[in-house]
Design an enzyme around this catalytic site. Structure first.
Site, PDB file in Angstrom:
ATOM      1  N   TYR A  98       0.841  -1.197   0.000  1.00  0.00           N
ATOM      2  CA  TYR A  98       0.000   0.000   0.000  1.00  0.00           C
ATOM      3  C   TYR A  98       0.881   1.254   0.000  1.00  0.00           C
ATOM      4  O   TYR A  98       0.709   2.151  -0.829  1.00  0.00           O
ATOM      5  CB  TYR A  98      -0.912  -0.015   1.226  1.00  0.00           C
ATOM      6  N   GLY A 153      -0.956  -0.475  22.920  1.00  0.00           N
ATOM      7  CA  GLY A 153      -1.931   0.600  22.692  1.00  0.00           C
ATOM      8  C   GLY A 153      -1.346   1.997  22.788  1.00  0.00           C
ATOM      9  O   GLY A 153      -2.075   2.980  22.758  1.00  0.00           O
ATOM     10  N   VAL A 208      -9.788   0.507  13.003  1.00  0.00           N
ATOM     11  CA  VAL A 208      -9.868   0.565  14.457  1.00  0.00           C
ATOM     12  C   VAL A 208     -11.206   1.117  14.965  1.00  0.00           C
ATOM     13  O   VAL A 208     -11.762   0.566  15.919  1.00  0.00           O
ATOM     14  CB  VAL A 208      -8.634   1.320  15.026  1.00  0.00           C
ATOM     15  N   LYS A 248       1.223   3.935  -3.140  1.00  0.00           N
ATOM     16  CA  LYS A 248       0.855   5.357  -3.046  1.00  0.00           C
ATOM     17  C   LYS A 248       2.069   6.248  -3.317  1.00  0.00           C
ATOM     18  O   LYS A 248       1.935   7.326  -3.894  1.00  0.00           O
ATOM     19  CB  LYS A 248       0.251   5.650  -1.668  1.00  0.00           C
TER      20      LYS A 248
HETATM   21  N1  UDP Z   1      -5.915  -1.508  15.829  1.00  0.00           N
HETATM   22  C1  UDP Z   1      -6.187  -2.082  17.067  1.00  0.00           C
HETATM   23  N2  UDP Z   1      -7.223  -2.959  17.156  1.00  0.00           N
HETATM   24  C2  UDP Z   1      -8.031  -3.279  16.101  1.00  0.00           C
HETATM   25  C3  UDP Z   1      -7.760  -2.661  14.841  1.00  0.00           C
HETATM   26  C4  UDP Z   1      -6.683  -1.791  14.747  1.00  0.00           C
HETATM   27  O1  UDP Z   1      -5.499  -1.807  18.071  1.00  0.00           O
HETATM   28  O2  UDP Z   1      -8.963  -4.075  16.261  1.00  0.00           O
HETATM   29  C5  UDP Z   1      -4.779  -0.573  15.735  1.00  0.00           C
HETATM   30  C6  UDP Z   1      -3.808  -0.848  14.592  1.00  0.00           C
HETATM   31  O3  UDP Z   1      -2.836  -1.797  14.947  1.00  0.00           O
HETATM   32  C7  UDP Z   1      -3.220   0.539  14.411  1.00  0.00           C
HETATM   33  C8  UDP Z   1      -4.404   1.471  14.689  1.00  0.00           C
HETATM   34  O4  UDP Z   1      -5.308   0.700  15.471  1.00  0.00           O
HETATM   35  O5  UDP Z   1      -2.202   0.773  15.350  1.00  0.00           O
HETATM   36  C9  UDP Z   1      -5.116   1.959  13.436  1.00  0.00           C
HETATM   37  O6  UDP Z   1      -5.398   0.853  12.623  1.00  0.00           O
HETATM   38  P1  UDP Z   1      -6.284   0.950  11.298  1.00  0.00           P
HETATM   39  O7  UDP Z   1      -6.308  -0.415  10.704  1.00  0.00           O
HETATM   40  O8  UDP Z   1      -7.586   1.589  11.597  1.00  0.00           O
HETATM   41  O9  UDP Z   1      -5.505   1.964  10.355  1.00  0.00           O
HETATM   42  P2  UDP Z   1      -3.956   2.234  10.023  1.00  0.00           P
HETATM   43  O10 UDP Z   1      -3.698   3.566  10.619  1.00  0.00           O
HETATM   44  O11 UDP Z   1      -3.102   1.176  10.645  1.00  0.00           O
HETATM   45  O12 UDP Z   1      -3.908   2.208   8.537  1.00  0.00           O
END
Ligand code: UDP
Length: 322
Positions: free
Chosen positions: A149, A211, A191, A153
């Protein structure tokens, strides 16, 4: 956007694309929504299809784009966007960013349209500068799983800049940070919808790692407004479009749990490989060039998203046979 202009939105049936189509129609533009439906959904634009200024075209940008008539502006959003999908479709993601972007730029060149590339904060990778200003070149693992990805981009940005330099196409680049709101796909692991659904179901909230990684979440209508302002400007970009409201993923989990009124526990699950530690845009450029800044307070936007997910899940339950 000026009334009467004809706008093509690739990826227009996705989460962000469908909000953009609505906004452009409300501004009085004619909108051609082009989507392969690989992750977008016709349902996202269903109520637009009866509007006179709206046309839906099912097509993959990786194929040459056959579209008649004038085009004034092209918003190129077509791409899978969530980690779950690009890890499932790695080669397709690379192809869309490269072949697909070239085809859409060819359309802009042929029609003399202004072209906006929806790029991403992922071009900064796991950033070594914080917050991220557009001048930062990024820290991307070129062979890691997320690279399909990130590098797609980055390639798309390079192609866009080259079409501007070598072919005189009027291009710009938006680097979009995490965006949330109603109509996010509920099953793509991102998330906000993941935590909201878990909290509503009373299941543990799956926080990745400890987290402490951060994200900066922007309400979808604010993101769309930034894109429209950038397209209407003469800037060649790149311009960061995102909220400065940085939050840790653990804080986000506890906020969503409180807004839902849930007693769900927190489960710490393994951190995905190359998950960026920090993400926060420097939006000085967007503020200065476009007079743009996000307006929706995070808790208000999250509450609206919780209401939408609740309603959506209720509607799905109603549709299930007894
Ligand atoms: N994340 C999490 N739990 C979930 C899904 C995502 O803790 O069930 C975390 C993920 O590892 C990342 C952040 O939330 O650190 C954002 O993830 P997302 O997939 O929404 O978007 P990203 O910014 O990674 O493209």
């Amino acid at each position: 956007m000026r009334a009467g202009v004809r706008v093509v939105v690739t990826g227009g049936a996705g989460f962000l694309g469908s909000w953009l189509c609505r906004r452009l129609l409300a501004d009085g533009a004619d909108v051609v929504c082009l989507d392969s439906l690989v992750t977008g959904a016709r349902a996202n634009v269903a109520e637009l299809e009866s509007q006179p200024g709206f046309t839906f075209v099912e097509a993959d940008v990786c194929d040459p784009i056959a579209l008649d008539g004038p085009v004034d502006v092209v918003f190129h959003l077509a791409s899978v966007a969530s980690p779950v999908h690009y890890l499932r479709l790695p080669l397709e993601t690379l192809r869309t960013g490269s072949v697909g972007t070239t085809n859409v730029l060819d359309l802009a060149e042929r029609t003399g349209a202004r072209f906006l590339l929806a790029s991403t904060s992922e071009v900064y990778g796991d950033p070594l500068e914080h917050p991220q200003h557009e001048s930062y070149w990024g820290n991307v693992n070129p062979i890691g799983p997320r690279s399909v990805y990130d590098e797609a981009k980055r390639f798309a940005e390079a192609t866009t800049a080259a079409y501007r330099r070598c072919r005189g196409v009027d291009t710009t680049i938006a680097r979009i940070f995490n965006t949330y709101g109603p109509r996010m796909a509920l099953d793509d692991g991102r998330v906000v919808p993941a935590f909201v659904q878990q909290a509503l179901a009373g299941q543990p909230l799956t926080v990745a790692g400890d987290g402490t990684q951060t994200r900066s979440l922007c309400w979808v209508e604010d993101t769309v407004d930034g894109l429209v302002r950038l397209a209407a400007s003469s800037s060649s970009g790149p311009v960061n479009i995102g909220a400065e409201d940085e939050t840790t993923v653990l804080e986000l989990a506890t906020t969503i749990r409180r807004l839902v009124g849930s007693t769900s526990s927190i489960d710490f699950v393994p951190l995905p490989q190359d998950d960026p530690r920090l993400r926060c845009p420097d939006i000085t450029e967007a503020m200065g060039l476009l007079g743009w800044a996000p307006r929706m307070p995070l808790e208000q936007g999250l509450s609206a998203t919780v209401d939408w997910v609740r309603e959506r899940l209720g509607a799905d339950l109603d549709r299930q046979p007894a």
